[in-house]
Design a protein around this motif. Sequence first.
Motif, mmCIF file in Angstrom:
data_model
loop_
_atom_site.group_PDB
_atom_site.id
_atom_site.type_symbol
_atom_site.label_atom_id
_atom_site.label_comp_id
_atom_site.label_asym_id
_atom_site.label_seq_id
_atom_site.Cartn_x
_atom_site.Cartn_y
_atom_site.Cartn_z
ATOM 1 N N MET A 87 36.962 52.284 45.668
ATOM 2 C CA MET A 87 37.889 52.943 46.647
ATOM 3 C C MET A 87 37.424 53.865 47.526
ATOM 4 O O MET A 87 37.662 54.095 49.008
ATOM 5 N N GLN B 299 32.857 44.856 41.646
ATOM 6 C CA GLN B 299 33.793 43.717 42.081
ATOM 7 C C GLN B 299 33.779 42.989 40.480
ATOM 8 O O GLN B 299 34.563 42.135 40.567
ATOM 9 N N GLU C 115 39.601 44.271 40.618
ATOM 10 C CA GLU C 115 40.162 43.216 41.165
ATOM 11 C C GLU C 115 41.035 43.538 42.370
ATOM 12 O O GLU C 115 41.639 44.659 42.280
ATOM 13 N N THR C 116 41.165 42.956 43.495
ATOM 14 C CA THR C 116 42.120 43.244 44.738
ATOM 15 C C THR C 116 43.119 42.019 44.584
ATOM 16 O O THR C 116 43.220 41.121 43.871
ATOM 17 N N THR D 156 40.938 38.131 48.156
ATOM 18 C CA THR D 156 39.657 37.937 48.339
ATOM 19 C C THR D 156 39.087 36.981 49.464
ATOM 20 O O THR D 156 39.944 36.470 50.149
ATOM 21 N N SER E 187 48.436 51.747 43.138
ATOM 22 C CA SER E 187 47.225 51.645 43.658
ATOM 23 C C SER E 187 47.017 51.673 45.085
ATOM 24 O O SER E 187 46.065 52.097 45.462
ATOM 25 N N TRP F 83 45.006 53.923 47.496
ATOM 26 C CA TRP F 83 44.044 53.437 48.707
ATOM 27 C C TRP F 83 44.396 54.142 50.035
ATOM 28 O O TRP F 83 43.175 54.359 50.604
ATOM 29 N N LEU G 46 42.917 44.059 52.663
ATOM 30 C CA LEU G 46 43.109 44.242 51.037
ATOM 31 C C LEU G 46 42.307 43.117 50.395
ATOM 32 O O LEU G 46 42.329 43.399 49.242
ATOM 33 N N ASN H 170 35.878 44.138 49.256
ATOM 34 C CA ASN H 170 35.339 44.788 48.197
ATOM 35 C C ASN H 170 34.798 46.145 48.350
ATOM 36 O O ASN H 170 34.020 46.695 47.623
ATOM 37 N N ALA I 275 37.493 49.611 48.725
ATOM 38 C CA ALA I 275 38.350 48.286 48.125
ATOM 39 C C ALA I 275 39.631 48.734 47.657
ATOM 40 O O ALA I 275 40.013 49.877 47.042
ATOM 41 N N ALA I 276 40.665 47.992 47.976
ATOM 42 C CA ALA I 276 41.996 48.024 47.348
ATOM 43 C C ALA I 276 42.500 47.653 46.103
ATOM 44 O O ALA I 276 43.051 46.701 45.836
ATOM 45 N N ILE I 277 41.550 48.196 45.164
ATOM 46 C CA ILE I 277 41.399 47.687 43.741
ATOM 47 C C ILE I 277 42.824 48.026 43.273
ATOM 48 O O ILE I 277 43.444 49.040 43.367
#
Length: 508
Positions: free
Chosen positions: A43, A55, A59-60, A63, A112, A116, A156, A159, A162-164
């Motif tokens: 992030m 990655q 995970e988001t 993808t 999360s 982000w 979203l 990666n 990233a919006a993990i």
Amino acid sequence: MRMKLAFLVATALVATPSYLLAQEKGGVINVATIGEPPTLDPMTSTADLVGIVTQHIFETLYTFDKKWAVTPLLAESLPDVSADGKTYTIKLRTGIKFHDGSDMTSEDVVASLNRWVKLASRGKQAGAFILSIAAADPATVVIKLKQPYAPLASLLAFNNSAAIIIPAEKQADTMTDFIGTGPYMLKERKADQYIQLVRFNDYKPRSGDSDGYGGARHQYLDEIRFVPVPDANTRVEAAVSGQYDYVDSLPVESYDKLKSSTATQPLVLKPFGYPVFVFNTAAGVTKNVAIRKAIRQALSMEDMMAAAFGGTDFYAPDGNIYPRNFAWSTDAGVAGNYNIADPEGAATAAKDAGYTGEPIRILTSRQYEFHYKMAQVAAEYLKLAGFKVDLQVVDWATLTQRRTDKALWDIYISHSPFLPEPALIGSLSPSSPGWWDTPERKSVVDAFTTEVEPNKRIELWANVQKAMYDEVPFMKIGDFNAVSAISTKLEGVDPAPWPYFWNASTKK
């Protein structure tokens, strides 16, 4: 949008192995990277190196598939978007576990995404349009927008910054527990030695076939070790000898040497992306747009590309942000502003702009050898134009840290793959290092990102590119192809700008 995304026509110089028929579990691979990542929290970083490693851990919701369309990952399906474009309803997959054994729910996703929006440069970019993020039920999240925002799903999915999705109770600004949902989990990190990832046995892959970064993610390998190898020549020799199973980011002049190796073969990604010189528009001498233009006027983009990549098999001078095989390609603003190579005229322009001999501090790193070679050529052209140059050669982790401080630099050198959505370009966000934040930027970027009709968005992107040339937040140097190396014993690795090793296996 049906874009001509010939994004990566990847050329492997060996026959495609029939790994689909006989991949087996087991094995350890060693991946040589350009250095030590500055963080394992994707992030808070836009460094590609961070995304390559993390990655596998995090995970988001979404993808990208092999055609660079947004596809679900932790989300069950693509978002349901209201008719007015301002409400996104996202159904989540169920039965997803974090590495600590807890179940993922909408509570974790909401927490999360709020983190982000608070911490990530691209999250802040999206956050300007977000009214609320809330859980409708344990498996549904609703994002309400102030106005339509076309790039949201792509942001979203990315990666990088990233919006993990991480557990709700692990939302500290500084991450200390690296708990994700990915196919591999962090076992050990020894600084400057390795990052060790091991298989997460409770991972729940998507059903169906693998599809780019999307689809099923298979865990054939027991372990993946990312090993920092900062020196480019050392990476080349290690690749030729077969010391590593995959070696990232190699100088293009190593191509013939790699091709003659029995242990390793080159992997060429064509076209990969473009080098950029990013300006500090918020502080220092390059805060003055007229001086930025004078610097651009001095430089030969073609000479920099030739020094960095050798023959034209590996580069092409091109001022369009996107090459001509992309629907986004436009020459708006390029004429008279690209590859000018006029140090004498630049000297006059710099003097007229009020330049009085302040050092132009250029941050670069030899871990990406082509960055350094371009910096050397740029320095000579700038000296011819009367600029004083302070070329600061640092490791990549230091560069990514230093570029966040407005007081420490005037230009930093980086590169980017050609991204499927232009709004993903970091410099469009005023919170990204460079801090381009002008009325013109806001006007053209907001018009582009709030338009949802694909053909109109293409037209509006031309206005964004023109503003980039008018205000010079960064300079594109040209297009280039990237070279990596892969062991002849490694199967199931698809060429990709951020290489991934789920689906990879070793020959028995």
